[in-house]
Design an enzyme around this catalytic site. Structure first.
Site, PDB file in Angstrom:
ATOM      1  N   ARG A  24       0.832  -1.204   0.000  1.00  0.00           N
ATOM      2  CA  ARG A  24       0.000   0.000   0.000  1.00  0.00           C
ATOM      3  C   ARG A  24       0.869   1.257   0.000  1.00  0.00           C
ATOM      4  NH1 ARG A  24      -3.444  -0.059   4.901  1.00  0.00           N
ATOM      5  NH2 ARG A  24      -1.642  -1.138   5.693  1.00  0.00           N
ATOM      6  N   ASN A  42      -6.400  -2.570   2.413  1.00  0.00           N
ATOM      7  CA  ASN A  42      -6.386  -4.009   2.627  1.00  0.00           C
ATOM      8  C   ASN A  42      -7.814  -4.515   2.739  1.00  0.00           C
ATOM      9  OD1 ASN A  42      -3.603  -4.300   2.685  1.00  0.00           O
ATOM     10  ND2 ASN A  42      -3.463  -4.211   4.903  1.00  0.00           N
TER      11      ASN A  42
END
Length: 95
Positions: A24, A42
């Protein structure tokens, strides 16, 4: 296929070993370099959901990077779709 106008919204679901490996953060850094806004989040099933808004070319470049093999972890596949840009998104967040 991206929308015809200048701006677009890319939604990509990244499958593989992409949680707990800096994916990320890496995605956020690439998106900001490309001038995109959005988020990388997520999901409970192990995927990362990436939403990017900005120029069609920059969104396509981010998609190419997500699929390109130079990411942290391991990307097995990327399922994606294109839509109209919709409402503005402020910044690029990691969720």
């Amino acid at each position: 296929m991206p929308p015809v106008g200048n701006d677009a919204r890319l939604s990509a679901w990244v499958h593989g070993r992409v949680q707990g490996v800096g994916f990320r953060w890496w995605t956020r850094a690439r998106a900001l370099e490309l001038g995109l806004t959005g988020f990388a989040a997520n999901k409970d099933d192990g995927r990362v959901h990436v939403v990017a808004r900005g120029s069609r070319a920059a969104c396509q470049r981010l998609l190419d990077l997500l699929q390109g093999g130079g990411t942290p972890g391991r990307v097995d596949t990327v399922v994606y779709d294109w839509s109209e840009p919709g409402d503005p998104i402020k910044g690029f967040a990691e969720r």
